[in-house]
Design a protein around this motif. Structure first.
Motif, PDB file in Angstrom:
ATOM      1  N   ASN A  74      -5.891 -73.910 -82.820  1.00 14.31           N
ATOM      2  CA  ASN A  74      -5.709 -72.473 -82.615  1.00 14.31           C
ATOM      3  C   ASN A  74      -6.880 -71.776 -81.934  1.00 14.31           C
ATOM      4  O   ASN A  74      -7.536 -70.922 -82.499  1.00 14.31           O
ATOM      5  CB  ASN A  74      -5.429 -71.753 -83.945  1.00 14.31           C
ATOM      6  N   ASP A 133     -10.665 -74.221 -91.990  1.00 14.31           N
ATOM      7  CA  ASP A 133      -9.385 -73.554 -92.186  1.00 14.31           C
ATOM      8  C   ASP A 133      -8.650 -73.531 -90.860  1.00 14.31           C
ATOM      9  O   ASP A 133      -9.235 -73.221 -89.827  1.00 14.31           O
ATOM     10  CB  ASP A 133      -9.625 -72.121 -92.675  1.00 14.31           C
ATOM     11  N   ARG A 134      -7.391 -73.878 -90.890  1.00 14.00           N
ATOM     12  CA  ARG A 134      -6.643 -73.884 -89.629  1.00 14.00           C
ATOM     13  C   ARG A 134      -6.488 -72.488 -89.033  1.00 14.00           C
ATOM     14  O   ARG A 134      -6.307 -72.334 -87.836  1.00 14.00           O
ATOM     15  CB  ARG A 134      -5.253 -74.520 -89.831  1.00 14.00           C
ATOM     16  N   ASP A 135      -6.577 -71.510 -89.882  1.00 15.02           N
ATOM     17  CA  ASP A 135      -6.468 -70.142 -89.385  1.00 15.02           C
ATOM     18  C   ASP A 135      -7.869 -69.647 -88.994  1.00 15.02           C
ATOM     19  O   ASP A 135      -8.714 -69.440 -89.859  1.00 15.02           O
ATOM     20  CB  ASP A 135      -5.883 -69.254 -90.487  1.00 15.02           C
ATOM     21  N   PRO A 136      -8.116 -69.466 -87.700  1.00 13.31           N
ATOM     22  CA  PRO A 136      -9.467 -69.088 -87.256  1.00 13.31           C
ATOM     23  C   PRO A 136      -9.951 -67.810 -87.935  1.00 13.31           C
ATOM     24  O   PRO A 136     -11.140 -67.669 -88.224  1.00 13.31           O
ATOM     25  CB  PRO A 136      -9.304 -68.852 -85.755  1.00 13.31           C
ATOM     26  N   GLU A 137      -9.038 -66.906 -88.205  1.00 10.57           N
ATOM     27  CA  GLU A 137      -9.412 -65.643 -88.830  1.00 10.57           C
ATOM     28  C   GLU A 137     -10.077 -65.857 -90.181  1.00 10.57           C
ATOM     29  O   GLU A 137     -10.930 -65.085 -90.604  1.00 10.57           O
ATOM     30  CB  GLU A 137      -8.178 -64.752 -89.015  1.00 10.57           C
ATOM     31  N   LYS A 138      -9.629 -66.912 -90.852  1.00 10.52           N
ATOM     32  CA  LYS A 138     -10.140 -67.137 -92.204  1.00 10.52           C
ATOM     33  C   LYS A 138     -11.474 -67.872 -92.216  1.00 10.52           C
ATOM     34  O   LYS A 138     -12.125 -67.962 -93.250  1.00 10.52           O
ATOM     35  CB  LYS A 138      -9.113 -67.905 -93.028  1.00 10.52           C
ATOM     36  N   ARG A 139     -11.861 -68.439 -91.065  1.00 14.82           N
ATOM     37  CA  ARG A 139     -13.165 -69.112 -91.043  1.00 14.82           C
ATOM     38  C   ARG A 139     -14.267 -68.058 -91.032  1.00 14.82           C
ATOM     39  O   ARG A 139     -14.208 -67.118 -90.254  1.00 14.82           O
ATOM     40  CB  ARG A 139     -13.290 -69.964 -89.774  1.00 14.82           C
ATOM     41  N   LYS A 180     -15.022 -68.882 -83.445  1.00 13.55           N
ATOM     42  CA  LYS A 180     -14.403 -69.541 -84.580  1.00 13.55           C
ATOM     43  C   LYS A 180     -14.156 -71.020 -84.322  1.00 13.55           C
ATOM     44  O   LYS A 180     -14.061 -71.817 -85.242  1.00 13.55           O
ATOM     45  CB  LYS A 180     -13.088 -68.826 -84.956  1.00 13.55           C
ATOM     46  N   ASN A 212      -5.172 -80.670 -90.798  1.00 10.11           N
ATOM     47  CA  ASN A 212      -5.290 -79.818 -91.972  1.00 10.11           C
ATOM     48  C   ASN A 212      -6.360 -80.436 -92.837  1.00 10.11           C
ATOM     49  O   ASN A 212      -6.302 -81.623 -93.139  1.00 10.11           O
ATOM     50  CB  ASN A 212      -3.985 -79.804 -92.762  1.00 10.11           C
ATOM     51  N   SER A 232     -14.209 -74.107 -95.998  1.00  7.26           N
ATOM     52  CA  SER A 232     -13.974 -72.781 -95.415  1.00  7.26           C
ATOM     53  C   SER A 232     -14.085 -72.829 -93.888  1.00  7.26           C
ATOM     54  O   SER A 232     -13.402 -72.086 -93.193  1.00  7.26           O
ATOM     55  CB  SER A 232     -14.969 -71.768 -95.991  1.00  7.26           C
ATOM     56  N   TRP A 244     -15.432 -74.223 -86.638  1.00  8.60           N
ATOM     57  CA  TRP A 244     -14.671 -75.445 -86.931  1.00  8.60           C
ATOM     58  C   TRP A 244     -15.525 -76.671 -86.625  1.00  8.60           C
ATOM     59  O   TRP A 244     -15.689 -77.565 -87.457  1.00  8.60           O
ATOM     60  CB  TRP A 244     -13.387 -75.465 -86.096  1.00  8.60           C
TER      61      TRP A 244
END
Lengths: 509, 339
Positions: free
Chosen positions: A192, A265-271, A197, A337, A262, A201
């Motif tokens: 993503n 997280d696959r959702d960049p927003e949550k990193r 971000k 994941n 943390s 990752w």
């Protein structure tokens, strides 16, 4: 080092000479595509020890200069960022980039710690890396290539992040094999999107890799790791190398797991942002520099030593590019994941697109065959130095030729096998294996397994020939290579077993 | 005192005004009271950083166009830009970088759909002189260079630079031993010669003689490999641009030019060869070749054909192959002209 450009109140950067004649005692400490790295002394600067990255401009693309300039304009300066002293072109069409010498080079494959770095040391290295990232991100700048190979350590324990864009593969570390090349290690690639971000990752992966002592998976295609983990107890492979680490190992603290989790997280927003991560409790209890200098560094090899060791092997005999090319692999999955509790990645496969698993395996096997053929060819060349006995030479050569023919026969089979695969079978991509429909797939797998088994027999045979060739340096190199190929082949068979196991289980469901 | 006004946040215009005051202060000779000066300089740096975060946003917020417009308007109302440029050497590295980014960004800010930065620069065009001469100063070159490249986005500013005496200096700047600075100057040079088509065409036709004389002798025949490579690439870009067709026709009618390009074709470097080919093909494709061009091509026919027979690029490129085939046809079919 007196020349640190990071000192804010002193904008007058110390000027290093822009003339190659000012640099003496060049000693090669690394190399990569078009790049050689030297340790050297700068005579006019009180013979300060520096590193020189020498880039072959003949080989560099036009794009290269643009990228380099973009980087330069930023004139990044931070104690945790490796910046150039100067750069200039030389008469022999090379670009010399003069930079601080970092005695222990990069943290890639620190072989002294196959089990990974201890946590206090991890905390130091990661914190320093985060400092650099936080600075970069504050400058609206994305690093784009955070990995152990870009984290450099000096003898005083100072840590610097290197390499933006072009400077990629600075301390060149282990690029000669291509095994750690980013192209072959797709878990660096964040799911993503890019941006800061994506750096986070990559940072998470880096943390994981440093903790494990190697990429989450080394020789194995990454997507099988979690499966293999589940079945490995059922496979008493005695010589199965300890590649697969027990990710559930209790030696990692909850803080560390949380940190890594943390970031992944696959959702960049949550990193979390780099700045936020610096406040993570993992960093609270360590003051690691002494630990690093006192405990860890003595076990590490200096860059010079590492280079000498690395500088033998198939890559050396073949030319680096060719070898890297052979070993790069295509992966047909879309991302990961990260399962924090198990400390494993679970693969997410692309639906549609991507290569099928089987053809990927076939490709890998083909690659192995190619390498084996090359090894045999090289062996034929060294037969003559191994003995004076002409009859013996002829006999050994004859044997090698036979082996080669056998293997070429394999290649033919394999090619047909791949061609068959190209004819699409009715497949569904709903299962986590984007695999061929099961019956046909199973038959193919059996076939593939058979080929792999024979390949490993052939390797045994070649090994026994090597045994008769004596002990010259080249023979030893080839022997080592062959052994590592053999290991790969064995691993490969394990993977196949796993797949078959999996397929049978699916069917019985 | 400060406490009294704390409750009221500063507007973007306030920050600009304060920055300006501090710049005026910084410009004066160093104060005897060192500590006070240090304090003010650090305040100045902080202000510049604030300007930057208004224009670019930060990790918490995106830039707000209203705030940007306010800032821009106040910035150009008075001489802030001049102050900032002249004080740049007095700032620390981080502040220089921030200032560079601020200046760059301001060139694109519109106030009531007008680029007011452009108006300001036109009336303060001598600022360009400072920026260009920055290439002579190792510490300032990259900052001033980056600002310069943003300023020449404005056509009128680019025209001034092209027609100024500075243009000649670029031939030296792009060969400076310091690679970073040389590469920066080369990028600016390229931008000047490719961005504003009509201005470039106009400049080249008016200044053809000296410009290409310098270009050939200093760049295409430079002893520096990188210079030659960049120069032949840029030459191709310039000549292949439709707006420069008149210049191109003139260029490919010169026997001296052909000689230089043929020498570049013989270079050992593949990338120079390929870029040289893209210029050379224009000589061959010219349907009104002067007699001396024809005779050179005829005299070298077999050598050229042999060269092109082995001439390959790594990637497959249909256009390249088609061009090559056409050049080969042209040369093979060529008859000596009676002059």
């Amino acid at each position: 080092m007196a020349t640190s450009s990071s000192h804010q109140d002193n904008p007058q950067k110390v000027q290093f000479p822009l003339d190659s004649a000012a640099y003496k005692d060049l000693q090669e400490i690394g190399s990569g595509d078009n790049v050689v790295v030297y340790k050297a002394v700068c005579v006019p600067m009180n013979s300060a020890i520096i590193a020189i990255k020498s880039v072959d401009l003949n080989q560099a693309t036009a794009d290269f200069e643009v990228k380099l300039r973009d980087t330069k304009t930023l004139s990044l300066s931070h104690p945790n960022i490796l910046s150039d002293h100067c750069s200039f072109t030389t008469a022999d069409r090379r670009l010399w980039v003069v930079m601080p010498f970092m005695a222990f080079g990069s943290l890639i494959s620190s072989s002294a710690f196959p089990e990974g770095l201890p946590e206090p040391c991890l905390a130091l290295v990661l914190e320093e890396t985060l400092n650099a990232m936080s600075y970069l991100h504050g400058q609206e700048h994305v690093h784009g290539d955070i990995k152990p190979g870009n984290i450099l350590v000096d003898s005083d324990g100072s840590v610097k992040l290197a390499d933006f864009g072009v400077s990629a593969s600075f301390y060149g570390a282990d690029h000669s094999t291509g095994a750690n090349d980013t192209s072959a290690t797709p878990y660096w690639v964040a799911p993503n999107g890019g941006g800061c971000k994506a750096d986070i990752w990559a940072f998470g992966i880096t943390a994981l890799e440093l903790a494990l002592g190697g990429p989450p998976v080394s020789d194995l295609p990454p997507f099988l790791e979690s499966q293999i983990l589940k079945v490995k107890n059922r496979f008493p492979f005695s010589d199965y190398k300890n590649i697969i680490k027990d990710f559930k190992n209790k030696k990692y603290s909850a803080d560390f797991k949380d940190l890594v989790g943390s970031c992944l997280d696959r959702d960049p927003e949550k990193r979390p942002a780099a700045e936020t991560l610096l406040k993570h409790s993992f960093f609270h209890n360590y003051s690691g520099k002494d630990f690093l200098v006192g405990t860890v560094l003595p076990h590490l090899e200096s860059v010079e030593e590492r280079f000498k060791k690395r500088n033998s092997g198939l890559g050396e005999l073949l030319g680096k590019e060719k070898c890297g090319e052979l070993r790069a692999e295509n992966m047909g999955f879309s991302g990961w994941n990260f399962n924090e509790d198990d400390f494993v990645f679970n693969p997410v496969f692309a639906t549609g697109g991507g290569k099928s698993l089987l053809s990927m395996f076939a490709t890998r096997l083909t690659t192995q065959l190619q390498i084996l053929v090359i090894i045999i060819r090289l062996l034929t060349e060294v037969v003559e130095v191994s003995t004076q006995d002409q009859v013996e030479i002829q006999r050994l050569k004859g044997e090698l030729v036979n082996k080669k023919e056998d293997i070429l026969q394999f290649q033919d089979n394999l090619e047909r096998f791949v061609l068959d695969l190209a004819i699409p079978a009715a497949s569904s991509s709903t299962s986590s294996f984007p695999a061929e429909s099961s019956n046909r797939g199973n038959a193919r797998l059996v076939e593939l397994r058979e080929i792999a088994r024979k390949l490993d027999e052939q390797m045994e045979n070649v090994k026994s020939i090597i045994g008769q060739l004596g002990q010259t340096g080249e023979v030893q190199i080839l022997k080592t290579e062959l052994e590592s190929e053999y290991d790969i082949c064995v691993n490969f068979q394990v993977e196949l077993e796993v797949i078959m196991q999996r397929l049978y289980t699916d069917e019985s469901d | 005192m400060k406490g009294l006004f704390k409750s009221k946040p500063r507007t973007p215009a306030d920050i600009v005004r304060q920055t300006r005051d501090l710049l005026v202060y910084a410009q004066r000779a160093p104060d005897s009271r060192e500590s006070k000066r240090e304090e003010k300089m650090s305040e100045l740096c902080k202000n510049i950083r604030e300007l930057k975060s208004i224009l670019y946003g930060n990790s918490e917020s995106e830039p707000v166009s209203e705030a940007c417009a306010q800032l821009t308007q106040e910035f150009f109302k008075e001489n802030t830009l001049r102050l900032l440029i002249t004080c740049l050497p007095k700032l620390n590295l981080e502040a220089r970088k921030d200032a560079t980014q601020v200046v760059a960004n301001l060139q694109r800010q519109q106030v009531q759909s007008k680029l007011i930065a452009c108006d300001y620069l036109v009336t303060n065009i001598d600022l360009m002189d400072i920026l260009i001469q920055g290439y002579g100063n190792t510490d300032m070159a990259l900052h001033y260079g980056a600002m310069l490249r943003e300023c020449i986005r404005h056509q009128s500013v680019a025209r001034y630079v092209l027609e100024s005496q500075h243009m000649k200096k670029f031939f030296d700047y792009i060969q400076l031993p310091n690679f970073d600075i040389a590469a920066d100057a080369a990028a600016t040079f390229k931008e000047l010669l490719t961005r504003h088509k009509s201005t470039v065409a106009d400049f080249l036709s008016k200044n053809y003689d000296w410009f290409f004389a310098e270009y050939n002798s200093k760049l295409l025949e430079s002893s520096n490999y990188i210079t030659r490579r960049q120069a032949v690439k840029l030459l191709g870009d310039i000549l292949l641009d439709r707006s420069n067709s008149a210049v191109m026709t003139r260029y490919v009618s010169s026997r001296d030019n052909l000689r230089i390009l043929m020498n570049l074709l013989r270079e050992s470097s593949k990338s120079i060869q390929i870029e040289a080919f893209h210029v050379f093909k224009l000589f061959a494709a010219n349907q009104n070749k002067p007699a001396d061009i024809v005779s050179i091509l005829v005299a070298n026919r077999s050598k050229l054909l042999r060269l092109f027979a082995d001439f390959k690029i790594d990637k497959e490129d249909e256009q390249f192959e088609a061009d090559k085939a056409q050049v080969v046809r042209e040369i093979a079919a060529m008859e000596p002209k009676d002059s």
